[in-house]
Design a protein around this motif. Structure first.
Motif, PDB file in Angstrom:
ATOM      1  N   THR A 269      -4.014  -7.158   1.603  1.00 38.70           N
ATOM      2  CA  THR A 269      -5.227  -7.226   2.416  1.00 38.70           C
ATOM      3  C   THR A 269      -5.171  -8.523   3.224  1.00 38.70           C
ATOM      4  O   THR A 269      -4.536  -9.500   2.810  1.00 38.70           O
ATOM      5  CB  THR A 269      -6.497  -7.209   1.559  1.00 38.70           C
ATOM      6  OG1 THR A 269      -6.396  -8.240   0.577  1.00 38.70           O
ATOM      7  CG2 THR A 269      -6.685  -5.878   0.866  1.00 38.70           C
ATOM      8  N   ASP A 272      -8.232 -11.645   7.969  1.00 37.58           N
ATOM      9  CA  ASP A 272      -8.860 -11.278   9.242  1.00 37.58           C
ATOM     10  C   ASP A 272      -8.691  -9.775   9.440  1.00 37.58           C
ATOM     11  O   ASP A 272      -8.287  -9.068   8.516  1.00 37.58           O
ATOM     12  CB  ASP A 272      -8.229 -12.066  10.395  1.00 37.58           C
ATOM     13  CG  ASP A 272      -6.716 -11.990  10.327  1.00 37.58           C
ATOM     14  OD1 ASP A 272      -6.201 -10.926   9.917  1.00 37.58           O
ATOM     15  OD2 ASP A 272      -6.038 -12.982  10.662  1.00 37.58           O
ATOM     16  N   GLU A 273      -8.995  -9.306  10.606  1.00 34.35           N
ATOM     17  CA  GLU A 273      -8.957  -7.845  10.815  1.00 34.35           C
ATOM     18  C   GLU A 273      -7.726  -7.423  11.618  1.00 34.35           C
ATOM     19  O   GLU A 273      -7.761  -6.456  12.365  1.00 34.35           O
ATOM     20  CB  GLU A 273     -10.239  -7.392  11.523  1.00 34.35           C
ATOM     21  CG  GLU A 273     -11.365  -7.015  10.588  1.00 34.35           C
ATOM     22  CD  GLU A 273     -11.000  -5.885   9.608  1.00 34.35           C
ATOM     23  OE1 GLU A 273     -10.558  -4.819  10.064  1.00 34.35           O
ATOM     24  OE2 GLU A 273     -11.144  -6.096   8.387  1.00 34.35           O
ATOM     25  N   TYR A 275      -5.200  -5.762  11.167  1.00 39.12           N
ATOM     26  CA  TYR A 275      -4.432  -4.612  10.678  1.00 39.12           C
ATOM     27  C   TYR A 275      -3.918  -3.808  11.870  1.00 39.12           C
ATOM     28  O   TYR A 275      -4.706  -3.456  12.759  1.00 39.12           O
ATOM     29  CB  TYR A 275      -5.313  -3.711   9.818  1.00 39.12           C
ATOM     30  CG  TYR A 275      -5.764  -4.355   8.533  1.00 39.12           C
ATOM     31  CD1 TYR A 275      -4.973  -4.281   7.398  1.00 39.12           C
ATOM     32  CD2 TYR A 275      -6.984  -5.035   8.464  1.00 39.12           C
ATOM     33  CE1 TYR A 275      -5.381  -4.886   6.213  1.00 39.12           C
ATOM     34  CE2 TYR A 275      -7.394  -5.636   7.289  1.00 39.12           C
ATOM     35  CZ  TYR A 275      -6.592  -5.557   6.155  1.00 39.12           C
ATOM     36  OH  TYR A 275      -6.995  -6.146   4.999  1.00 39.12           O
ATOM     37  N   LYS A 299      -8.849  -1.364   3.701  1.00 38.50           N
ATOM     38  CA  LYS A 299      -7.619  -1.344   4.494  1.00 38.50           C
ATOM     39  C   LYS A 299      -6.516  -2.145   3.814  1.00 38.50           C
ATOM     40  O   LYS A 299      -6.779  -3.216   3.253  1.00 38.50           O
ATOM     41  CB  LYS A 299      -7.875  -1.989   5.855  1.00 38.50           C
ATOM     42  CG  LYS A 299      -8.368  -1.037   6.902  1.00 38.50           C
ATOM     43  CD  LYS A 299      -8.441  -1.743   8.248  1.00 38.50           C
ATOM     44  CE  LYS A 299      -9.110  -0.839   9.256  1.00 38.50           C
ATOM     45  NZ  LYS A 299      -9.396  -1.530  10.500  1.00 38.50           N
TER      46      LYS A 299
END
Ligand code: FES
Length: 516
Positions: A269, A272-273, A275, A299
């Motif tokens: 994981t 931050d975002e 992905y 995620k």
């Protein structure tokens, strides 16, 4: 190194290693079926192996009104299908320029067609049967990081387009890794391999197929057109026999044309975002692969690589190198999953699918998928189904296990695989210099010399020693300890055994002998 922080406690879908893959947790049930011993009948087909190849083959044949039984040594998805990173591509580890140069332009077109046909079949199957397996269409980026790779990338672009693949130059690679050039393959995909596999298995059962789990086939024979296969509990008779087990059992040509490799995957994981919403691949050797998967609304970034030959190198180091690599580009919040899985590299780059060479009649096999097991496993099922049903299949000649190879890459392969021949002999005479069991650290295993005998010794967490005869029953090589998956791995053909010596991965059909 940071401890793996596994958010799931239950391994409801066991697999062939001690590490938990991201696909294992969570119930993924099979349809109810009367799991009684097969009645005294002759099946049309016995499929050995319950991974994507075996189950897809069984389903396709059952749908052709064949009477099919599957015998899986453990549980469905126990092997590589439970450890894959489940990328669905129409480009492969054998690149289109390589296929074109080694097999010709038509072959490159055929493989491209096969990839597209398999993608369509998977999409159609999932839609038709409403399989909840997280199937998604994604863009896939292949990118270079230096001039040499950029040149190769240009060649890949040109040959892929010539083969009929939709690919174009692009200015991004979809991930945080800096790059020189990038190309975009459209309409690629990803899914949850165990959910998909169980969906296949359920349809197979609903169609009347018989699925026998925990049924390790230990011998088979052939007489008067009928194969007889035995597990501890059953005797199964069938007109056709399919080995969907990577390498078929026994010593055969495939032992010398396919090399076993392990690939390493992290599921992390991020803080931050960042992905990626795509699939991405670099061009290093071995290459790294990236994608995102959502499990229970959470995620995970999946990154794999650091592949090496089974039973060679240091698995712990591979995980460490991979994690350091990911940390260079991503702000990791936690490492939730790390696992390794096995695949086989074929001598000339393409899989071997068809009749098992030099065997009894009506024995089939499929192996050598490289890192493209989801696509080639499904393609194998289509080809084997046609062969068994007596239909033409336009891919079968190109991928036949007995093909005459234009083997451009065979020299390298033989060099790489030459340790097989060496180990047959040398393993019998050399042992590590560990003098006694006391020197063995807790939770590890190694080959020791003890009173003139070689032993595969393991010291458990309580300090208790167990020891096995380390000579692999397949062809006599000596196994090595895999400290991350807690298994004994054979460096010759990739046979693997658990700490009690039980077979995890063929081709061996017998366990390592227990000594202590
Ligand atoms: Fe062939 Fe062990 S797997 S000798």
């Amino acid at each position: 190194m940071e401890q793996t922080n596994n958010t799931f406690s239950q391994k409801t879908n066991p697999r062939d290693g001690d590490n938990t893959s991201i696909w294992q947790p969570g119930p993924v049930d099979l349809a109810e079926q009367d799991r009684q011993p097969p009645v005294e009948q002759v099946y049309d087909v016995l499929v050995v192996g319950g991974g994507i190849t075996g189950i897809t083959t069984a389903l396709l044949l059952q749908q052709q009104n064949k009477k099919v039984v599957v015998a899986e040594a453990h549980l469905v998805g126990f092997g590589t299908t439970g450890g894959t990173s489940a990328h669905l591509n129409t480009f492969f580890d054998a690149t289109y320029p390589e296929i074109e140069s080694d097999f010709g332009e038509n072959a490159a077109k055929l493989i491209a067609d096969a990839g597209k046909e398999v993608m369509n079949w998977i999409n159609g199957f999932v839609n038709k049967y409403q399989i909840n397996c997280d199937l998604e269409t994604k863009n896939a980026y292949l990118f270079s990081e230096n001039e040499k790779e950029s040149k190769q990338l240009d060649e890949i672009l040109e040959s892929s387009q010539k083969a009929g693949i939709a690919v174009e130059k692009t200015s991004k690679n979809g991930i945080e890794v800096p790059f020189k050039q990038s190309i975009l393959f459209k309409d690629q995909g990803q899914f949850h391999p165990l959910k998909y596999l169980k969906g296949l298995a359920n349809e197979f059962i609903k169609a009347g197929g018989v699925l026998l789990e925990n049924s390790f086939i230990t011998e088979n024979s052939y007489e008067d057109g009928i194969h007889t296969a035995k597990s501890a509990a059953f005797t199964i008779k069938a007109k056709n026999l399919v080995f969907a087990t990577h390498l078929p059992p026994g010593i055969n040509l495939m032992d010398f044309t396919c090399a076993p490799y392990r690939s390493y995957v992290l599921g992390v994981t991020l803080a931050d975002e960042k992905y990626p919403d795509c699939l991405a691949y670099d061009m290093q050797e071995p290459y790294h692969y990236f994608r995102t998967h959502v499990i229970d609304r959470k995620k995970y970034l999946l990154v794999g690589g650091e592949d090496h030959k089974t039973g060679h190198d240091e698995p712990e180091k591979a995980f460490e190198t991979l994690e350091n690599y990911v940390r260079k580009y991503y702000n990791i919040s936690s490492v939730d999953f790390k696992w390794s899985s096995q695949y086989y590299i074929p001598a000339d780059g393409l899989p071997y699918i068809g009749h098992l060479p030099s065997s009894d009649e009506n024995i089939y096999m499929a192996t050598g998928y490289n890192g493209n097991g989801m696509i080639f496993g499904t393609l194998s099922a289509m080809i084997l189904c046609d062969l068994i049903c007596g239909k033409n299949n336009r891919y079968s000649e190109l991928l036949s296990p007995t093909r005459i190879k234009p083997v451009a890459g065979f020299g390298d392969f033989v060099k790489e695989n030459s340790d097989v021949a060496y180990r047959f002999i040398a393993d019998r005479f050399s042992a590590e210099k560990i003098k006694s069991f006391e020197e063995l650290p807790i939770g590890t295993g190694t080959i020791v010399n003890f009173e003139g005998e070689k032993l595969a010794a393991y010291k458990d967490e309580a300090g208790k020693i167990s020891a096995l005869n380390p000579v692999c029953p397949h062809a006599g090589c000596v196994v090595n300890f895999n400290p991350t998956e807690k298994s004994w791995d054979c460096p010759c053909h990739g046979g693997r055994f658990d700490l009690d010596g039980h077979v995890l991965t063929g081709p061996p059909r017998a366990d390592l002998q227990k000594v202590i």
